[in-house]
Design a protein around this motif. Structure first.
Motif, PDB file in Angstrom:
ATOM      1  N   LEU A   1       0.842  -1.192   0.000  1.00  0.00           N
ATOM      2  CA  LEU A   1       0.000   0.000   0.000  1.00  0.00           C
ATOM      3  C   LEU A   1       0.884   1.250   0.000  1.00  0.00           C
ATOM      4  CD1 LEU A   1      -2.625  -1.118   2.680  1.00  0.00           C
ATOM      5  CD2 LEU A   1      -2.884  -1.179   0.197  1.00  0.00           C
ATOM      6  N   ALA A   2       0.552   2.188  -0.883  1.00  0.00           N
ATOM      7  CA  ALA A   2       1.304   3.438  -0.969  1.00  0.00           C
ATOM      8  C   ALA A   2       0.982   4.324   0.233  1.00  0.00           C
ATOM      9  CB  ALA A   2       0.961   4.155  -2.274  1.00  0.00           C
ATOM     10  N   SER A   3       1.885   5.258   0.511  1.00  0.00           N
ATOM     11  CA  SER A   3       1.675   6.165   1.645  1.00  0.00           C
ATOM     12  C   SER A   3       0.410   6.994   1.456  1.00  0.00           C
ATOM     13  CB  SER A   3       2.890   7.077   1.808  1.00  0.00           C
ATOM     14  OG  SER A   3       3.150   7.797   0.603  1.00  0.00           O
ATOM     15  N   GLN A   4       0.137   7.400   0.216  1.00  0.00           N
ATOM     16  CA  GLN A   4      -1.093   8.153  -0.081  1.00  0.00           C
ATOM     17  C   GLN A   4      -2.328   7.322   0.235  1.00  0.00           C
ATOM     18  OE1 GLN A   4      -1.291   9.446  -4.180  1.00  0.00           O
ATOM     19  NE2 GLN A   4      -3.496   9.804  -4.096  1.00  0.00           N
ATOM     20  N   THR A   5      -2.264   6.042  -0.094  1.00  0.00           N
ATOM     21  CA  THR A   5      -3.389   5.138   0.186  1.00  0.00           C
ATOM     22  C   THR A   5      -3.588   4.974   1.682  1.00  0.00           C
ATOM     23  OG1 THR A   5      -2.958   3.942  -1.882  1.00  0.00           O
ATOM     24  CG2 THR A   5      -4.296   2.824  -0.208  1.00  0.00           C
ATOM     25  N   LEU A   6      -2.502   4.752   2.415  1.00  0.00           N
ATOM     26  CA  LEU A   6      -2.607   4.559   3.869  1.00  0.00           C
ATOM     27  C   LEU A   6      -3.160   5.803   4.550  1.00  0.00           C
ATOM     28  CD1 LEU A   6       0.711   2.622   4.585  1.00  0.00           C
ATOM     29  CD2 LEU A   6      -1.625   1.755   4.823  1.00  0.00           C
ATOM     30  N   ALA A   7      -2.777   6.966   4.071  1.00  0.00           N
ATOM     31  CA  ALA A   7      -3.288   8.209   4.667  1.00  0.00           C
ATOM     32  C   ALA A   7      -4.791   8.331   4.475  1.00  0.00           C
ATOM     33  CB  ALA A   7      -2.569   9.407   4.048  1.00  0.00           C
TER      34      ALA A   7
ATOM     35  N   ILE B   1      -6.901   5.820   4.052  1.00  0.00           N
ATOM     36  CA  ILE B   1      -7.563   4.803   4.876  1.00  0.00           C
ATOM     37  C   ILE B   1      -7.680   5.296   6.316  1.00  0.00           C
ATOM     38  CG2 ILE B   1      -7.322   2.480   5.828  1.00  0.00           C
ATOM     39  CD1 ILE B   1      -6.017   1.632   3.201  1.00  0.00           C
ATOM     40  N   LYS B   2      -6.599   5.837   6.863  1.00  0.00           N
ATOM     41  CA  LYS B   2      -6.623   6.338   8.246  1.00  0.00           C
ATOM     42  C   LYS B   2      -7.642   7.452   8.411  1.00  0.00           C
ATOM     43  CE  LYS B   2      -1.745   5.219   9.061  1.00  0.00           C
ATOM     44  NZ  LYS B   2      -0.378   5.771   9.245  1.00  0.00           N
ATOM     45  N   GLN B   3      -7.722   8.316   7.429  1.00  0.00           N
ATOM     46  CA  GLN B   3      -8.669   9.435   7.493  1.00  0.00           C
ATOM     47  C   GLN B   3     -10.113   8.941   7.554  1.00  0.00           C
ATOM     48  OE1 GLN B   3      -8.486  11.973   4.068  1.00  0.00           O
ATOM     49  NE2 GLN B   3     -10.167  13.272   4.724  1.00  0.00           N
ATOM     50  N   GLN B   4     -10.461   7.968   6.687  1.00  0.00           N
ATOM     51  CA  GLN B   4     -11.838   7.469   6.644  1.00  0.00           C
ATOM     52  C   GLN B   4     -12.185   6.676   7.907  1.00  0.00           C
ATOM     53  OE1 GLN B   4     -14.035   8.409   4.334  1.00  0.00           O
ATOM     54  NE2 GLN B   4     -12.362   9.655   3.499  1.00  0.00           N
TER      55      GLN B   4
ATOM     56  N   SER C   1     -16.050   5.624   9.167  1.00  0.00           N
ATOM     57  CA  SER C   1     -16.522   4.982   7.935  1.00  0.00           C
ATOM     58  C   SER C   1     -15.847   3.627   7.747  1.00  0.00           C
ATOM     59  CB  SER C   1     -16.227   5.882   6.730  1.00  0.00           C
ATOM     60  OG  SER C   1     -16.901   7.114   6.842  1.00  0.00           O
ATOM     61  N   GLN C   2     -16.334   2.901   6.763  1.00  0.00           N
ATOM     62  CA  GLN C   2     -15.748   1.611   6.424  1.00  0.00           C
ATOM     63  C   GLN C   2     -14.921   1.753   5.147  1.00  0.00           C
ATOM     64  OE1 GLN C   2     -19.103  -1.062   6.155  1.00  0.00           O
ATOM     65  NE2 GLN C   2     -19.165  -1.401   8.363  1.00  0.00           N
ATOM     66  N   VAL C   3     -13.872   0.927   5.050  1.00  0.00           N
ATOM     67  CA  VAL C   3     -12.970   0.957   3.893  1.00  0.00           C
ATOM     68  C   VAL C   3     -12.894  -0.446   3.305  1.00  0.00           C
ATOM     69  CG1 VAL C   3     -10.617   1.393   3.083  1.00  0.00           C
ATOM     70  CG2 VAL C   3     -11.615   2.843   4.870  1.00  0.00           C
ATOM     71  N   MET C   4     -13.042  -0.540   1.989  1.00  0.00           N
ATOM     72  CA  MET C   4     -12.969  -1.816   1.303  1.00  0.00           C
ATOM     73  C   MET C   4     -11.669  -1.879   0.495  1.00  0.00           C
ATOM     74  SD  MET C   4     -15.444  -3.319  -1.697  1.00  0.00           S
ATOM     75  CE  MET C   4     -16.870  -3.405  -0.627  1.00  0.00           C
ATOM     76  N   LEU C   5     -10.937  -2.975   0.642  1.00  0.00           N
ATOM     77  CA  LEU C   5      -9.719  -3.203  -0.123  1.00  0.00           C
ATOM     78  C   LEU C   5      -9.912  -4.429  -0.998  1.00  0.00           C
ATOM     79  CD1 LEU C   5      -8.706  -2.286   3.037  1.00  0.00           C
ATOM     80  CD2 LEU C   5      -6.619  -1.979   1.680  1.00  0.00           C
ATOM     81  N   PHE C   6      -9.805  -4.219  -2.299  1.00  0.00           N
ATOM     82  CA  PHE C   6     -10.067  -5.283  -3.271  1.00  0.00           C
ATOM     83  C   PHE C   6      -8.749  -5.811  -3.820  1.00  0.00           C
ATOM     84  CE2 PHE C   6     -10.498  -6.456  -7.766  1.00  0.00           C
ATOM     85  CZ  PHE C   6     -11.412  -7.485  -7.673  1.00  0.00           C
TER      86      PHE C   6
ATOM     87  N   PRO D   1     -23.706   0.445   2.850  1.00  0.00           N
ATOM     88  CA  PRO D   1     -23.928   1.896   2.923  1.00  0.00           C
ATOM     89  C   PRO D   1     -22.861   2.662   3.697  1.00  0.00           C
ATOM     90  CG  PRO D   1     -25.468   0.726   4.345  1.00  0.00           C
ATOM     91  CD  PRO D   1     -24.767  -0.313   3.537  1.00  0.00           C
ATOM     92  N   ASN D   2     -22.073   1.971   4.536  1.00  0.00           N
ATOM     93  CA  ASN D   2     -21.084   2.673   5.349  1.00  0.00           C
ATOM     94  C   ASN D   2     -19.703   2.737   4.703  1.00  0.00           C
ATOM     95  OD1 ASN D   2     -22.957   3.074   7.478  1.00  0.00           O
ATOM     96  ND2 ASN D   2     -22.599   0.983   8.188  1.00  0.00           N
ATOM     97  N   VAL D   3     -19.554   2.150   3.503  1.00  0.00           N
ATOM     98  CA  VAL D   3     -18.260   2.177   2.828  1.00  0.00           C
ATOM     99  C   VAL D   3     -18.094   3.514   2.110  1.00  0.00           C
ATOM    100  CG1 VAL D   3     -16.873   1.184   0.964  1.00  0.00           C
ATOM    101  CG2 VAL D   3     -18.077  -0.319   2.561  1.00  0.00           C
ATOM    102  N   SER D   4     -17.052   4.246   2.476  1.00  0.00           N
ATOM    103  CA  SER D   4     -16.782   5.542   1.838  1.00  0.00           C
ATOM    104  C   SER D   4     -15.545   5.512   0.960  1.00  0.00           C
ATOM    105  CB  SER D   4     -16.617   6.629   2.908  1.00  0.00           C
ATOM    106  OG  SER D   4     -15.515   6.318   3.760  1.00  0.00           O
ATOM    107  N   LEU D   5     -14.691   4.495   1.143  1.00  0.00           N
ATOM    108  CA  LEU D   5     -13.449   4.412   0.374  1.00  0.00           C
ATOM    109  C   LEU D   5     -13.247   2.983  -0.111  1.00  0.00           C
ATOM    110  CD1 LEU D   5     -10.701   5.626  -0.577  1.00  0.00           C
ATOM    111  CD2 LEU D   5      -9.767   4.966   1.652  1.00  0.00           C
ATOM    112  N   VAL D   6     -12.955   2.842  -1.404  1.00  0.00           N
ATOM    113  CA  VAL D   6     -12.605   1.552  -1.992  1.00  0.00           C
ATOM    114  C   VAL D   6     -11.189   1.656  -2.532  1.00  0.00           C
ATOM    115  CG1 VAL D   6     -13.038  -0.027  -3.908  1.00  0.00           C
ATOM    116  CG2 VAL D   6     -14.947   0.817  -2.551  1.00  0.00           C
ATOM    117  N   VAL D   7     -10.343   0.710  -2.159  1.00  0.00           N
ATOM    118  CA  VAL D   7      -8.965   0.665  -2.639  1.00  0.00           C
ATOM    119  C   VAL D   7      -8.794  -0.577  -3.503  1.00  0.00           C
ATOM    120  CG1 VAL D   7      -6.534   0.561  -2.005  1.00  0.00           C
ATOM    121  CG2 VAL D   7      -8.144   1.832  -0.565  1.00  0.00           C
ATOM    122  N   ILE D   8      -8.460  -0.390  -4.762  1.00  0.00           N
ATOM    123  CA  ILE D   8      -8.133  -1.513  -5.640  1.00  0.00           C
ATOM    124  C   ILE D   8      -6.622  -1.654  -5.583  1.00  0.00           C
ATOM    125  CG2 ILE D   8      -8.263  -2.411  -7.980  1.00  0.00           C
ATOM    126  CD1 ILE D   8     -10.827  -0.790  -8.336  1.00  0.00           C
TER     127      ILE D   8
END
Length: 724
Positions: free
Chosen positions: A398-404, A406-409, A414-419, A544-551
């Motif tokens: 995971l890139a630093s931008q991605t981790l930041a 995720i931490k924010q959400q 909120s919930q975060v989905m990682l695909f 409904p609680n997922v605000s961020l999806v990371v592929i």
């Protein structure tokens, strides 16, 4: 004696004639038990008294007639006959595959029909004093004297032993009570307020009732396609007509079932492979008698014998799961269209990412196109952001931008989905000294490292073995995981976010019964949560609680030898992204890639799937690929490579001699070796469908006489979706 023609479940493209008593009550579509070699097989009567039969003195008699009424109704027989012809598959195997397992085994259908109990004439005339020494028998007799009892109602009050005693005394008897068609429903829950586009779609569907019409509902993720389904069928159920809803995955069936049951007070049943044989036969009976109003099932639900079918709905019509990939290789979407034509009812295809075939039909005015361009609750579509992985230091992939992000959400609750579309811990184990990789000894593929089970598993043939202690090349003990799978991603996230709940959704974590339901329940609970999974996450779930999806890794699917790969990747990205921002919070999608400038990614991000699909159609037209050409594929496999190539060359030569069909091959399959066998392909392209099928019929009449046909295992796939 007279002659009947029977279709048997054998890999032969012919029927078989047998003798039967002329007074036997048998019809086309009934099951019979017949001798076949040294076996007895269950077959389907296909023709009565055929004119071109063999000499009756050479025919064997039918052993037993298993049904007096057809188990396959006339319209279903027409569909199955069409399917056998179109996919060039033995009719007997097609017919038998449409029956529940218990009927294929020759079980008596009456044994599984609902039963009730009533008094015999002797029981009605009985003096109550004769039972005074048995209070239980007397109580049951008095109840039956008032009215008959169904088996379930009787066993709630009395024991089976008490019932048996009355039956043995010839005072009570068992009768079969056929299920009654469902009554006009009551609306159990009020429907949601429709948008203008939804209302227009519902109107178009209801206007099509009573006639064959094909409709494509193209709605963005979260646009309320299921609500369109529900409100469309309300008036249909009031006319006592049945509805078939086909979904691509078993995992979607329970949530869809619950939503339909909450809306309508009618029998809503499900059909999928996880049911027991008895449960499947019960559903089959309920469909055939009209007791079931709505049936929600996977692709094989298409072959249920409906009483009055009024509407077929194919949800996620683009999904590859609708295509059977072995044996009888039918496509449920295409056969459903044929079935709707036979029943003179509409068929509604729904998807946020329609297949190019369906979209082509809609743009060509063969289908009625019903667009839903906006989300039903007015939420904005998720925003895409590309994360360039070049020259970045990654932490657990995971890139630093991605981790930041995720931490924010997570901090906002909120919930975060990682695909990540790779299950297991790592795609392979690698030697740190010589670079050796763990390979499957039966396939041209690496074995996946599963840390929890301590095994190396081939995801293609299923072979597994223990973790080696040493490198197979140099003997070193320095073996390390190479790459990342969902199991490893989950473990790494637990280190990064020790106080956050994590749910993993893949085939491994949901294998245990009830595990998927429990995981979905956990996700729908409140609070911050990380959701990790494979393409199982893309199958229409509402989070409904997922605000961020990371592929996590999109690059693996960007380059492929399959011309359908860009379409499938665009569908997958759009469907996964659609899980974000479905509630009150906005949605963001991060795509981690080393190729942010790739044309496919840029098109999806900037223009959306609809724009990509139309440009992809133009590309298909210019390159003469489906849907602008018709495709069929012969595949052959054997323990040596030469017989496969030689057999397919015979096929190519035979086809080239009789038809102007474009041939590609014989060529090795993209995965040349699987499960210990070498695999080759021959692809056939033709602009004329009838010419293609004539060529296939011609060559199939010849192959059985070729000596090489006994040395290879071969398959014909018409309209293939998987070229690997």
């Amino acid at each position: 004696m007279t002659v009947v023609r029977v279709a048997l479940p054998v890999p032969l493209r012919q029927h078989f004639d047998y003798l039967i008593d002329a007074n036997a009550q048998v019809q086309v579509g009934c099951r019979v038990l017949v001798p076949f070699g040294n076996r007895k097989l269950v077959g389907i009567v296909w023709q009565l008294d055929p004119n071109n039969s063999f000499d009756s003195n050479k025919l064997k008699p039918v052993v037993a007639v298993l049904d007096t009424d057809p188990v396959l109704p006339a319209l279903l027989c027409q569909l199955l006959s069409f399917a056998a012809d179109y996919y060039h598959y033995p009719l007997g195997e097609v017919l038998i595959s449409a029956l529940p397992a218990l009927l294929r085994e020759g079980r008596n259908l009456a044994d599984y029909q609902p039963k009730a109990y009533q008094l015999t004439d002797n029981g009605k005339q009985l003096d109550a004093s004769t039972l005074k020494r048995s209070a239980k028998q007397l109580a049951l007799w008095q109840t039956l004297l008032r009215h008959q009892l169904t088996e379930s109602a009787l066993l709630q009050q009395y024991s089976r032993a008490t019932l048996k005693q009355l039956i043995d005394k010839q005072l009570a008897e068992e009768i079969i009570v056929p299920p009654q068609p469902f009554s006009a429903p009551q609306i159990a829950a009020k429907g949601l307020k429709l948008t203008a586009a939804q209302a227009m779609a519902v109107t178009a569907v209801t206007k099509a009732f009573g006639r064959f019409e094909r409709l494509l509902l193209e709605g963005v993720t979260g646009s309320g396609k299921t609500e369109v389904y529900l409100q469309s069928i309300a008036s249909l159920l009031s006319q006592q007509q049945q509805v078939l809803v086909i979904v691509p995955e078993i995992g979607l069936t329970p949530q869809t079932l619950a939503r339909f049951q909450a809306r309508f007070d009618v029998p809503v049943l499900c059909w999928h492979s996880a049911l027991t044989d008895s449960e499947r036969l019960h559903c089959w009976l309920q469909a055939s008698t009209g007791a079931a109003a709505i049936i929600i099932g996977t692709r094989s639900a298409l072959f249920l014998p409906f009483w009055r079918l009024g509407l077929i709905i194919i949800d996620e019509e683009h999904d590859q799961s609708l295509k059977q990939q072995d044996g009888f290789r039918y496509h449920a979407r295409d056969l459903a269209i044929k079935r709707a034509a036979l029943h003179h009812c509409p068929i509604l295809l729904g998807s946020a990412t329609p297949s190019l075939e369906s979209l082509h039909n809609a743009l060509s005015k063969r289908f009625i196109h019903l667009p839903l361009p906006d989300r039903a609750a007015g939420q904005a579509l998720p925003q895409f952001e590309l994360v360039d992985l070049k020259q970045q230091v990654l932490q657990f992939g995971l890139a630093s931008q991605t981790l930041a992000k995720i931490k924010q959400q997570l901090a906002q609750g909120s919930q975060v989905m990682l695909f990540l579309n790779r299950r297991g811990f790592a795609p392979a184990l690698s030697c740190q000294e010589c670079g050796w990789l763990t390979e499957c000894h039966r396939c041209s593929a690496f074995t996946t490292y599963h840390k929890q089970s301590r095994q190396l598993v081939c995801h293609h043939c299923g072979a597994s073995k223990a973790i080696p202690r040493q490198c197979g090349g140099c003997g070193s003990t320095q073996l390390k995981p190479l790459g990342q799978g969902t199991e490893q991603l989950e473990e790494n996230l637990q280190q990064l976010f020790p106080d956050v709940a994590i749910t993993r959704l893949d085939r491994d974590s949901t294998r245990r019964k009830g595990a998927l339901h429990q995981a979905l329940e956990d996700i729908h609970g409140s609070g911050a949560r990380l959701i990790v999974g494979t393409q199982m996450l893309a199958k229409g779930h509402h989070f409904p609680n997922v605000s961020l999806v990371v592929i996590v890794d999109v690059d693996g699917a960007l380059y492929s030898s399959d011309f359908r790969a860009p379409e499938q990747l665009a569908q997958l990205l759009t469907q996964v992204a659609g899980r974000a921002g479905r509630g009150s919070c906005g949605g963001t999608v991060l795509l981690q890639t080393h190729y942010p400038e790739h044309a496919l990614l840029q098109d999806i991000i900037n223009n959306g799937y609809a724009s990509f699909a139309r440009s992809a159609l133009l590309e298909r037209q210019q390159t003469c690929l489906p849907p602008y050409q018709h495709l069929a594929m012969f595949s052959a496999e054997a323990h040596q490579t030469d017989p496969c190539q030689q057999w397919l060359q015979q096929v190519a030569d035979g086809i080239a001699a009789v038809a102007t069909v474009q041939l590609l091959g014989p060529i090795p399959a993209p995965m040349e070796r699987r499960a210990g066998k070498y695999r080759w392909q021959l692809q056939l392209y033709s602009a004329n469908r009838s010419s293609m099928h004539q060529a296939l019929e011609h060559i199939l009449r010849l192959v059985s006489s070729w000596p090489l046909s006994r040395k290879v295992k071969w398959q014909l796939d018409v309209d293939p979706t998987d070229l690997t």
